[in-house]
Scaffold this motif. Sequence first.
Motif, PDB file in Angstrom:
ATOM      1  N   ALA A 181       0.827  -1.213   0.000  1.00 52.30           N
ATOM      2  CA  ALA A 181       0.000   0.000   0.000  1.00 52.30           C
ATOM      3  C   ALA A 181       0.860   1.262   0.000  1.00 52.30           C
ATOM      4  O   ALA A 181       0.596   2.214  -0.757  1.00 52.30           O
ATOM      5  CB  ALA A 181      -0.931  -0.005   1.210  1.00 52.30           C
ATOM      6  N   GLY A 214      -3.820  -3.032  -8.792  1.00 47.48           N
ATOM      7  CA  GLY A 214      -3.067  -1.820  -8.460  1.00 47.48           C
ATOM      8  C   GLY A 214      -2.850  -0.940  -9.671  1.00 47.48           C
ATOM      9  O   GLY A 214      -2.947   0.291  -9.589  1.00 47.48           O
ATOM     10  N   GLU A 215      -2.567  -1.564 -10.808  1.00 41.49           N
ATOM     11  CA  GLU A 215      -2.385  -0.794 -12.048  1.00 41.49           C
ATOM     12  C   GLU A 215      -3.667  -0.087 -12.443  1.00 41.49           C
ATOM     13  O   GLU A 215      -3.645   1.095 -12.819  1.00 41.49           O
ATOM     14  CB  GLU A 215      -1.927  -1.734 -13.164  1.00 41.49           C
ATOM     15  CG  GLU A 215      -1.717  -1.068 -14.510  1.00 41.49           C
ATOM     16  CD  GLU A 215      -3.009  -0.854 -15.296  1.00 41.49           C
ATOM     17  OE1 GLU A 215      -3.146   0.188 -15.967  1.00 41.49           O
ATOM     18  OE2 GLU A 215      -3.893  -1.736 -15.207  1.00 41.49           O
ATOM     19  N   TRP A 217       6.197  -0.360 -10.040  1.00 46.68           N
ATOM     20  CA  TRP A 217       5.162  -1.170  -9.394  1.00 46.68           C
ATOM     21  C   TRP A 217       5.530  -2.649  -9.397  1.00 46.68           C
ATOM     22  O   TRP A 217       5.365  -3.344  -8.390  1.00 46.68           O
ATOM     23  CB  TRP A 217       3.832  -0.923 -10.096  1.00 46.68           C
ATOM     24  CG  TRP A 217       2.635  -1.636  -9.545  1.00 46.68           C
ATOM     25  CD1 TRP A 217       1.730  -2.365 -10.245  1.00 46.68           C
ATOM     26  CD2 TRP A 217       2.188  -1.652  -8.185  1.00 46.68           C
ATOM     27  NE1 TRP A 217       0.748  -2.849  -9.415  1.00 46.68           N
ATOM     28  CE2 TRP A 217       0.996  -2.423  -8.142  1.00 46.68           C
ATOM     29  CE3 TRP A 217       2.665  -1.098  -7.005  1.00 46.68           C
ATOM     30  CZ2 TRP A 217       0.294  -2.662  -6.965  1.00 46.68           C
ATOM     31  CZ3 TRP A 217       1.964  -1.332  -5.828  1.00 46.68           C
ATOM     32  CH2 TRP A 217       0.794  -2.099  -5.807  1.00 46.68           C
ATOM     33  N   VAL A 246      -2.719  -8.444  -7.380  1.00 44.03           N
ATOM     34  CA  VAL A 246      -2.286  -7.165  -6.795  1.00 44.03           C
ATOM     35  C   VAL A 246      -1.715  -6.261  -7.870  1.00 44.03           C
ATOM     36  O   VAL A 246      -2.011  -5.055  -7.921  1.00 44.03           O
ATOM     37  CB  VAL A 246      -1.261  -7.416  -5.671  1.00 44.03           C
ATOM     38  CG1 VAL A 246      -0.612  -6.106  -5.233  1.00 44.03           C
ATOM     39  CG2 VAL A 246      -1.924  -8.086  -4.484  1.00 44.03           C
ATOM     40  N   ALA A 285      -4.397   2.778 -10.057  1.00 46.95           N
ATOM     41  CA  ALA A 285      -3.433   3.859 -10.269  1.00 46.95           C
ATOM     42  C   ALA A 285      -3.751   4.648 -11.530  1.00 46.95           C
ATOM     43  O   ALA A 285      -3.719   5.894 -11.539  1.00 46.95           O
ATOM     44  CB  ALA A 285      -2.023   3.273 -10.355  1.00 46.95           C
ATOM     45  N   THR A 330       6.167  -4.821  -5.943  1.00 44.44           N
ATOM     46  CA  THR A 330       5.349  -6.001  -5.624  1.00 44.44           C
ATOM     47  C   THR A 330       6.169  -7.284  -5.645  1.00 44.44           C
ATOM     48  O   THR A 330       5.934  -8.189  -4.834  1.00 44.44           O
ATOM     49  CB  THR A 330       4.177  -6.124  -6.614  1.00 44.44           C
ATOM     50  OG1 THR A 330       4.678  -6.034  -7.964  1.00 44.44           O
ATOM     51  CG2 THR A 330       3.161  -5.009  -6.388  1.00 44.44           C
ATOM     52  N   TRP A 388       2.486   1.696  -3.366  1.00 40.12           N
ATOM     53  CA  TRP A 388       1.506   2.154  -4.364  1.00 40.12           C
ATOM     54  C   TRP A 388       1.278   3.655  -4.240  1.00 40.12           C
ATOM     55  O   TRP A 388       1.272   4.372  -5.244  1.00 40.12           O
ATOM     56  CB  TRP A 388       0.203   1.392  -4.173  1.00 40.12           C
ATOM     57  CG  TRP A 388      -0.848   1.678  -5.195  1.00 40.12           C
ATOM     58  CD1 TRP A 388      -0.990   1.090  -6.427  1.00 40.12           C
ATOM     59  CD2 TRP A 388      -1.916   2.630  -5.086  1.00 40.12           C
ATOM     60  NE1 TRP A 388      -2.075   1.610  -7.090  1.00 40.12           N
ATOM     61  CE2 TRP A 388      -2.661   2.555  -6.292  1.00 40.12           C
ATOM     62  CE3 TRP A 388      -2.304   3.520  -4.101  1.00 40.12           C
ATOM     63  CZ2 TRP A 388      -3.773   3.353  -6.520  1.00 40.12           C
ATOM     64  CZ3 TRP A 388      -3.422   4.322  -4.329  1.00 40.12           C
ATOM     65  CH2 TRP A 388      -4.146   4.239  -5.523  1.00 40.12           C
TER      66      TRP A 388
END
Length: 493
Positions: free
Chosen positions: A262, A353-354, A451, A349, A357, A455, A265
């Motif tokens: 988190a 996440g992408e 990213w 994830v 974002a 990750t 990110w």
Amino acid sequence: MSVPPATRRTLVPLVIVTAAALLFTLLLLLVRLRWAPLESADHGAATGLNSLIAGHPVAVSIVKAVTWLGSGGVLWTLTGAAAVVLAVRRQWRLTAYLLVVGVGELVLDPVLKVLVGRLRPVVAHPIAYGNGDSFPSGHALGSIVCYGALFLVFLPAVRGTWRRVFTAVIVTLIAAIGISRLLLGVHYISDVLGGWTLGITWLGITAFAFELSRQAAGKPVTDPVTEGLEPEARTDLQPTEPETDMHHDRARTYGRIAAGVAVSWVLIIGAITGIGKLIMITHNGNGNLLGDHTIPHWFAAQRTATLNHWSLIVSNLGATQDILIVSVAACVVFVAVTRHWRPVIFLAVVMFGELAAFLAVAYIVKRPRPDVPHLDSNLPTSAFPSGHMAATTCLYVGIAILVIGHARGWWRYLFLIPAIVMPVAVALARMYRGEHHPTDILASVLFAALWLTATTMLIKPNVGGLDRGSRRPLGLPRRKAADRSRETAPADR
């Protein structure tokens, strides 16, 4: 003389399948002959059930969502994914069973529809429209065949309370899909009953045939409804093996990983957003920073009908639907092969996440598209960064990271080819179509690099992926690998 237990166990399923076959035959004859009492009851029920949700948008949305779970696309996706998992784990009989059951349903439904030729219900407040004839209900037949077959195949992997939960979910889902067809007004009650009884009949016939194949292989008779089709395959049917490398305090360990992901990110989003705002503040929204004006105009000058067509195909490879399909397929293969959740969690994830974002940065920066004619219309987001480029890079590079980390042999490095070719192709297609500046593409590459690095370091998706000590082949169960090691070990002298 008492009846052997195996014989007693098979009598109840045999009675149920026989009764279902007889009921389906009776319904088929009555519907084909248009028996007046059945026709009257069907029409009255269709009107009454449809009126229950007509005029209630929320109820209609829920019912349509339920009926979607019985659509051909969903059912064949589930069947195909399960067949891939079984094939990877060398459960060839179960793989063949799923495919035979699915193909049989695919043949039975249209043939019977044409044979009977029954028209769809006509209701006062149409909510949905069905394709083809009405009897039997394809959704009812397909759902009971697909979900029923998955139940029989994977039942050995579920034990205790979870087995009861698994059974209740499957039964509820099949019933809900059939009822949803009645509420939408696209089928009569006899259509749904016909689909269910035919589905039970087909499942029973194929299950009995599977039992014959077991007997031919010298295996004991089982009760598929309570034991599953292949109880001995329980180890291979379980999705994953327990994690062996985690600390005793798993909650704290997982919490630290989640917190690290988190924080990473947020920091990466801050950096990418700062770059985008800097471009806008310096009035380079449509300036010529790093060729942002020259390159899109050059691409626009090279357009032809053929290139327009191919650019659309390549561009769509980075669209949400295509990315989602490849992501789900990759997750299915990795969980089947590696027997661990980490690769799946890693990909999930990375991709979620992408997406989050991209939406956040695009909303904040609000950079205009290049000032050239756009080949795509009504795009909901702004130009910075390129969502297509970020998603494509994250997905294919992420897959390459997993394959290289889990597999062995020179062939694993071949996955670097799509990890490079796919992002480059999508980037060129997006700029050709006039949707992005070069700096939009570069920002997406920077985001993906940061990213993926974060990750990978935090989640460690390749931990335990390859047992270096025993050089266990990818996807081979530990039990089988151990057996093979004993077989190939030299005898004591």
